[in-house]
Design a protein around this motif. Structure first.
Motif, mmCIF file in Angstrom:
data_model
loop_
_atom_site.group_PDB
_atom_site.id
_atom_site.type_symbol
_atom_site.label_atom_id
_atom_site.label_comp_id
_atom_site.label_asym_id
_atom_site.label_seq_id
_atom_site.Cartn_x
_atom_site.Cartn_y
_atom_site.Cartn_z
ATOM 1 N N PHE A 7 0.820 -1.210 0.000
ATOM 2 C CA PHE A 7 0.000 0.000 0.000
ATOM 3 C C PHE A 7 0.855 1.262 0.000
ATOM 4 C CE2 PHE A 7 -3.065 -3.105 1.492
ATOM 5 C CZ PHE A 7 -4.235 -2.700 0.870
ATOM 6 N N ALA A 8 2.094 1.129 0.447
ATOM 7 C CA ALA A 8 2.973 2.308 0.515
ATOM 8 C C ALA A 8 3.193 2.912 -0.863
ATOM 9 C CB ALA A 8 4.308 1.930 1.148
ATOM 10 N N SER A 9 3.274 2.061 -1.886
ATOM 11 C CA SER A 9 3.503 2.580 -3.231
ATOM 12 C C SER A 9 2.336 3.429 -3.711
ATOM 13 C CB SER A 9 3.742 1.422 -4.204
ATOM 14 O OG SER A 9 2.597 0.582 -4.285
ATOM 15 N N GLY A 15 -1.255 11.987 -4.526
ATOM 16 C CA GLY A 15 -1.667 13.279 -5.076
ATOM 17 C C GLY A 15 -2.744 13.191 -6.134
ATOM 18 N N PRO A 16 -2.598 12.323 -7.156
ATOM 19 C CA PRO A 16 -3.643 12.207 -8.176
ATOM 20 C C PRO A 16 -4.991 11.762 -7.614
ATOM 21 C CG PRO A 16 -1.599 11.259 -8.968
ATOM 22 C CD PRO A 16 -1.386 11.563 -7.520
ATOM 23 N N THR A 180 -5.844 5.025 -13.460
ATOM 24 C CA THR A 180 -4.539 5.437 -13.982
ATOM 25 C C THR A 180 -3.414 5.028 -13.044
ATOM 26 O OG1 THR A 180 -5.570 7.328 -15.093
ATOM 27 C CG2 THR A 180 -3.180 7.394 -14.791
ATOM 28 N N LEU A 181 -3.621 5.272 -11.746
ATOM 29 C CA LEU A 181 -2.594 4.936 -10.759
ATOM 30 C C LEU A 181 -2.375 3.426 -10.679
ATOM 31 C CD1 LEU A 181 -0.642 6.021 -8.642
ATOM 32 C CD2 LEU A 181 -2.492 5.904 -6.954
ATOM 33 N N ALA A 182 -3.461 2.659 -10.769
ATOM 34 C CA ALA A 182 -3.334 1.198 -10.729
ATOM 35 C C ALA A 182 -2.507 0.697 -11.906
ATOM 36 C CB ALA A 182 -4.714 0.557 -10.745
ATOM 37 N N ARG A 187 -0.449 -1.949 -9.115
ATOM 38 C CA ARG A 187 -1.008 -2.317 -7.824
ATOM 39 C C ARG A 187 -2.520 -2.091 -7.820
ATOM 40 N NH1 ARG A 187 2.111 -5.591 -4.697
ATOM 41 N NH2 ARG A 187 4.295 -5.088 -5.130
ATOM 42 N N PRO A 188 -3.261 -2.861 -8.646
ATOM 43 C CA PRO A 188 -4.711 -2.634 -8.725
ATOM 44 C C PRO A 188 -5.454 -2.958 -7.425
ATOM 45 C CG PRO A 188 -4.092 -4.623 -9.913
ATOM 46 C CD PRO A 188 -2.818 -3.938 -9.539
ATOM 47 N N ILE A 189 -5.016 -4.005 -6.721
ATOM 48 C CA ILE A 189 -5.719 -4.382 -5.492
ATOM 49 C C ILE A 189 -5.600 -3.269 -4.460
ATOM 50 C CG2 ILE A 189 -5.791 -6.000 -3.560
ATOM 51 C CD1 ILE A 189 -4.860 -8.182 -5.446
#
Length: 222
Positions: A7-9, A15-16, A180-182, A187-189
């Motif tokens: 989760f840290a990543s 921000g997004p 987008t971030l996933a 890291r989708p989960i």
């Protein structure tokens, strides 16, 4: 399962998600502002004695209540510019689609509340010499809004959650930023878990307020 959670990543790139949440809140507030005002007007029109006024409004309400919100959003984004040569910003189009959707549901809530206004109050307004507009403003509107608050808040929560659908037309809301971030972090989960908790953190307090108002109204009515 050998999956290693990280989760840290996601939090390092939060921000997004924050920017997306602000867009989601903007969509929700603006759409609900449309829904609250237009919904009351629609409720008055659908109760008109004239069929030429009542039937088109009834058709409008039923269309938005009986078709999926995602179809409405896609239609606004792709069909309105083609049919009417009207080009608005993506956020504006999202607000209009969501606002008209919630207005249709709010109209039904208002209509039920308006029908519950005691006849004695309307007769008193007539006896005081109030014209129809004044009776709407000072008698019908306050009573309808007060009785409809739990349903209006529930509809407001619903439009906050349904705002995630605008991500399919590239509005950079919370859901879009989460997708987008996933993709970027692989890291989708973790990403969608955090996004879900954000939606929950906003919706849950409002749902508790709705529950409190409903219990309070039942207590006062008993």
């Amino acid at each position: 399962m050998n999956y290693s959670f990280d989760f840290a990543s996601v939090f390092r790139n939060f921000g997004p998600l924050w920017d997306g949440l602000l867009v989601t809140i903007e969509l929700t507030i603006a759409a609900n502002a449309i829904g609250l005002t237009l919904g009351f007007l629609l409720a008055l029109l659908v109760m008109s004695r004239w069929a030429a006024v009542r039937l088109p409004v009834m058709l409008f309400i039923e269309f938005f209540r009986c078709t999926p919100a995602i179809i409405q959003i896609v239609w606004f984004f792709y069909c309105v510019p083609m049919l009417f040569d009207v080009f608005l910003g993506s956020i504006t189009m999202g607000i209009l689609a969501l606002g008209l959707n919630v207005a249709a549901f709010n109209a039904e809530a208002y209509r039920a509340s308006i029908q519950g206004v005691p006849r004695e109050q309307l007769d008193a307004g007539i006896a005081l010499g109030l014209n129809p507009f004044q009776r709407i403003l000072y008698i019908i509107l306050p009573t309808a809004v007060r009785n409809s608050i739990p349903v209006l808040l529930t509809n407001g929560i619903g439009i906050f959650q349904q705002s995630a659908l605008v991500a399919i037309v590239a509005v950079q809301d919370l859901m879009y930023q989460g997708k987008t971030l996933a993709t970027q972090t692989y890291r989708p989960i973790e990403t969608f878990t955090i996004v879900a908790f954000i939606y929950f953190a906003v919706s849950f307090p409002v749902s508790q307020i709705v529950g409190y108002l409903e219990r309070r109204r039942e207590t006062l009515a008993s």
